[in-house]
Scaffold this active site. Structure first.
Site, PDB file in Angstrom:
ATOM      1  N   SER A  80       0.861  -1.275   0.209  1.00 40.77           N
ATOM      2  CA  SER A  80      -0.105   0.283   0.381  1.00 40.77           C
ATOM      3  C   SER A  80       0.809   1.251  -0.003  1.00 40.77           C
ATOM      4  O   SER A  80       1.394   1.505   0.997  1.00 40.77           O
ATOM      5  CB  SER A  80      -0.813  -0.182   0.838  1.00 40.77           C
ATOM      6  N   HIS A 126      -0.999  -1.311  -4.440  1.00 34.25           N
ATOM      7  CA  HIS A 126      -2.457  -0.806  -3.643  1.00 34.25           C
ATOM      8  C   HIS A 126      -3.245   0.679  -3.453  1.00 34.25           C
ATOM      9  O   HIS A 126      -1.288   1.303  -2.914  1.00 34.25           O
ATOM     10  CB  HIS A 126      -2.869  -1.295  -2.816  1.00 34.25           C
ATOM     11  N   ASP A 161      -4.549   4.059  -2.060  1.00 32.32           N
ATOM     12  CA  ASP A 161      -5.136   4.407  -1.506  1.00 32.32           C
ATOM     13  C   ASP A 161      -5.774   5.945  -1.560  1.00 32.32           C
ATOM     14  O   ASP A 161      -4.964   6.779  -1.623  1.00 32.32           O
ATOM     15  CB  ASP A 161      -5.062   4.783   0.100  1.00 32.32           C
ATOM     16  N   MET A 192      -8.503   8.877  -0.869  1.00 33.44           N
ATOM     17  CA  MET A 192      -9.428   9.276   0.268  1.00 33.44           C
ATOM     18  C   MET A 192      -9.958  11.001  -0.033  1.00 33.44           C
ATOM     19  O   MET A 192      -9.495  11.791  -0.018  1.00 33.44           O
ATOM     20  CB  MET A 192      -8.289   9.410   1.768  1.00 33.44           C
ATOM     21  N   HIS A 208      -8.040   1.884  -4.455  1.00 31.97           N
ATOM     22  CA  HIS A 208      -9.062   1.298  -3.335  1.00 31.97           C
ATOM     23  C   HIS A 208      -9.544   3.102  -3.380  1.00 31.97           C
ATOM     24  O   HIS A 208      -8.508   4.233  -2.396  1.00 31.97           O
ATOM     25  CB  HIS A 208      -7.967   0.921  -2.526  1.00 31.97           C
ATOM     26  N   MET A 217     -11.500   5.407  -1.396  1.00 31.86           N
ATOM     27  CA  MET A 217     -12.245   5.942   0.527  1.00 31.86           C
ATOM     28  C   MET A 217     -12.911   7.365  -0.143  1.00 31.86           C
ATOM     29  O   MET A 217     -12.441   7.716   0.827  1.00 31.86           O
ATOM     30  CB  MET A 217     -11.566   5.876   1.623  1.00 31.86           C
ATOM     31  N   MET A 270     -12.220  -4.350   5.799  1.00 31.46           N
ATOM     32  CA  MET A 270     -11.224  -3.856   6.264  1.00 31.46           C
ATOM     33  C   MET A 270     -10.634  -4.425   7.480  1.00 31.46           C
ATOM     34  O   MET A 270     -12.042  -4.225   8.265  1.00 31.46           O
ATOM     35  CB  MET A 270     -12.073  -2.254   6.430  1.00 31.46           C
ATOM     36  N   GLY A 286      -8.855   4.789   6.463  1.00 26.87           N
ATOM     37  CA  GLY A 286      -9.036   6.113   6.550  1.00 26.87           C
ATOM     38  C   GLY A 286      -7.139   6.492   7.227  1.00 26.87           C
ATOM     39  O   GLY A 286      -6.095   7.456   6.537  1.00 26.87           O
ATOM     40  N   PHE A 287      -5.952   5.096   7.600  1.00 23.46           N
ATOM     41  CA  PHE A 287      -4.490   5.769   8.178  1.00 23.46           C
ATOM     42  C   PHE A 287      -3.725   4.515   7.824  1.00 23.46           C
ATOM     43  O   PHE A 287      -4.649   3.202   8.097  1.00 23.46           O
ATOM     44  CB  PHE A 287      -4.883   6.184   9.851  1.00 23.46           C
ATOM     45  N   GLY A 288      -2.837   5.205   8.114  1.00 27.38           N
ATOM     46  CA  GLY A 288      -2.073   3.403   8.274  1.00 27.38           C
ATOM     47  C   GLY A 288      -1.672   3.031   9.387  1.00 27.38           C
ATOM     48  O   GLY A 288      -1.852   4.248  10.548  1.00 27.38           O
ATOM     49  N   ASP A 331      -7.144  -5.652   4.221  1.00 24.72           N
ATOM     50  CA  ASP A 331      -6.744  -4.436   4.059  1.00 24.72           C
ATOM     51  C   ASP A 331      -6.356  -4.097   5.833  1.00 24.72           C
ATOM     52  O   ASP A 331      -7.590  -3.677   6.130  1.00 24.72           O
ATOM     53  CB  ASP A 331      -7.284  -3.289   3.302  1.00 24.72           C
ATOM     54  N   GLY A 332      -5.108  -4.057   6.771  1.00 29.23           N
ATOM     55  CA  GLY A 332      -5.373  -2.969   7.726  1.00 29.23           C
ATOM     56  C   GLY A 332      -3.986  -4.079   8.826  1.00 29.23           C
ATOM     57  O   GLY A 332      -4.750  -4.965   8.826  1.00 29.23           O
ATOM     58  N   GLY A 333      -3.459  -3.500   8.989  1.00 28.55           N
ATOM     59  CA  GLY A 333      -2.975  -4.237  10.310  1.00 28.55           C
ATOM     60  C   GLY A 333      -2.330  -5.957   9.604  1.00 28.55           C
ATOM     61  O   GLY A 333      -2.091  -6.096  10.510  1.00 28.55           O
ATOM     62  N   GLY A 379       1.295  -1.919   3.979  1.00 25.43           N
ATOM     63  CA  GLY A 379       1.356  -0.945   4.380  1.00 25.43           C
ATOM     64  C   GLY A 379       2.821  -0.941   5.542  1.00 25.43           C
ATOM     65  O   GLY A 379       4.055  -0.989   4.732  1.00 25.43           O
ATOM     66  N   SER A 380       2.635  -0.472   6.326  1.00 27.30           N
ATOM     67  CA  SER A 380       3.794  -0.131   7.160  1.00 27.30           C
ATOM     68  C   SER A 380       4.801  -1.359   7.424  1.00 27.30           C
ATOM     69  O   SER A 380       6.097  -1.435   8.036  1.00 27.30           O
ATOM     70  CB  SER A 380       3.249   0.297   8.353  1.00 27.30           C
TER      71      SER A 380
HETATM   72  C1  DX5 Z   1      -6.065   2.442   5.324  1.00 27.75           C
HETATM   73  C2  DX5 Z   1      -5.888   2.105   3.821  1.00 27.75           C
HETATM   74  C3  DX5 Z   1      -4.451   0.683   4.210  1.00 27.75           C
HETATM   75  C4  DX5 Z   1      -3.593   0.892   4.681  1.00 27.75           C
HETATM   76  C5  DX5 Z   1      -2.825   0.039   5.334  1.00 27.75           C
HETATM   77  O1  DX5 Z   1      -7.296   3.213   4.975  1.00 27.75           O
HETATM   78  O2  DX5 Z   1      -6.507   0.840   3.923  1.00 27.75           O
HETATM   79  O3  DX5 Z   1      -4.579   0.302   3.170  1.00 27.75           O
HETATM   80  O4  DX5 Z   1      -2.147   1.696   3.813  1.00 27.75           O
HETATM   81  O5  DX5 Z   1      -1.855   0.440   6.525  1.00 27.75           O
HETATM   82  P1  DX5 Z   1      -1.202  -0.923   7.200  1.00 27.75           P
HETATM   83  O6  DX5 Z   1      -0.675  -1.907   6.104  1.00 27.75           O
HETATM   84  O7  DX5 Z   1      -0.036  -0.271   8.094  1.00 27.75           O
HETATM   85  O8  DX5 Z   1      -2.398  -1.256   8.224  1.00 27.75           O
HETATM   86 ZN    ZN Z   2      -6.225   0.568   1.262  1.00 23.67          ZN
END
Ligand code: DX5
Ligand code: ZN
Length: 228
Positions: A18, A43, A45, A47, A76, A78, A147, A152-154, A185-187, A207-208
């Site tokens: 991401s 991916h 994102d 927003m 993606h 949002m 999700m 909204g946030f990584g 997607d997420g964590g 992502g992270s």
């Molecule tokens: C959050 C995004 C994700 C985000 C995931 O709203 O849709 O794609 O980048 O980040 P991580 O992998 O760090 O949770």
């Molecule tokens: Zn995403």
């Protein structure tokens, strides 16, 4: 349209970095490792500050990034009324247009329009949206993305309850004979990915867990092996 399912009935181990977690001051380097890695999709994102409480990047950035890879783009959105942007996402050359169930009043029509534009249709559910809301369209979608954090946030904490939700989605897909892939997607990281795999996931957004690491290429390799 690109072929998404390449392993017959077997689960997939698709890794989708991401870009949200990238160093935007050095996108060239981020795209260089991405292209060199075993990552499958990119991916992206988007927003709008309305559907989610944050704003990321828009078409000028997407167009630039799209030119820097030949791998499939998973866009993606949002945003509210994502259907307004079908032509623009198509013009990017995106393989997958990913819209939120909660943002589409006429989801069936939106899926049709995404297909008519030559893209695969992915539908995403927020953590509080039940799998059962997809019962009537599960056979029309190419990907269902869950999700596993609030969008909204990584770098947020993985919501454990998501594992049950993946299992219920896997059940719905097999009961209906749908060909949809399951994406999360997420964590997603080395700890959660194997649990998600066991629950029935095909595609992993991360992502992270990848960006900012000393060797993202081997992080991708590691994740891919963990979910094989
Ligand atoms: C959050 C995004 C994700 C985000 C995931 O709203 O849709 O794609 O980048 O980040 P991580 O992998 O760090 O949770
Ligand atoms: Zn995403």
């Amino acid at each position: 349209m690109i072929e998404l399912r390449t392993q017959g009935d077997r689960q997939h181990n698709i890794i989708a970095p991401s870009l949200l977690a990238a160093n935007f001051a050095n996108l060239q380097a981020e795209m260089e490792w991405f292209n060199r890695s075993e990552a499958d999709w990119l991916h992206l994102d988007v927003m709008d500050g309305v559907f989610v409480p944050n704003i990321s990047f828009g078409f000028p950035v997407l167009e630039y990034v799209a030119k820097m890879t030949t791998k499939p783009l998973d866009v993606h959105l949002m945003i509210v009324q994502p259907e307004k942007f079908i032509p623009q996402v198509r013009d990017l050359g995106a393989a997958i247009m990913n819209v939120h169930q909660e943002a589409c009043i006429h989801l069936h029509r939106t899926i049709q329009q995404i297909h008519e534009a030559g893209m695969r249709a992915a539908v995403t559910l927020n953590p509080a949206t039940p799998v059962s809301t997809l019962e009537e369209i599960i056979c029309d979608v190419d990907v269902v993305m869950l999700m596993t954090v609030n969008p909204g946030f990584g770098a947020q904490k993985f919501i454990e309850h998501s594992l049950d939700k993946v299992r219920r989605l896997r059940q719905l897909i097999s009961q209906t004979g749908s060909k949809a892939l399951i994406e999360v997607d997420g964590g997603v990281n080395r700890t959660t990915a194997p649990l998600l795999r066991d629950a029935g996931v095909d595609a992993y957004v991360a992502g992270s867990a990848l960006y900012g690491k000393p060797d993202p290429v081997s992080e991708v390799h590691e994740l891919k092996c963990l979910v094989r």
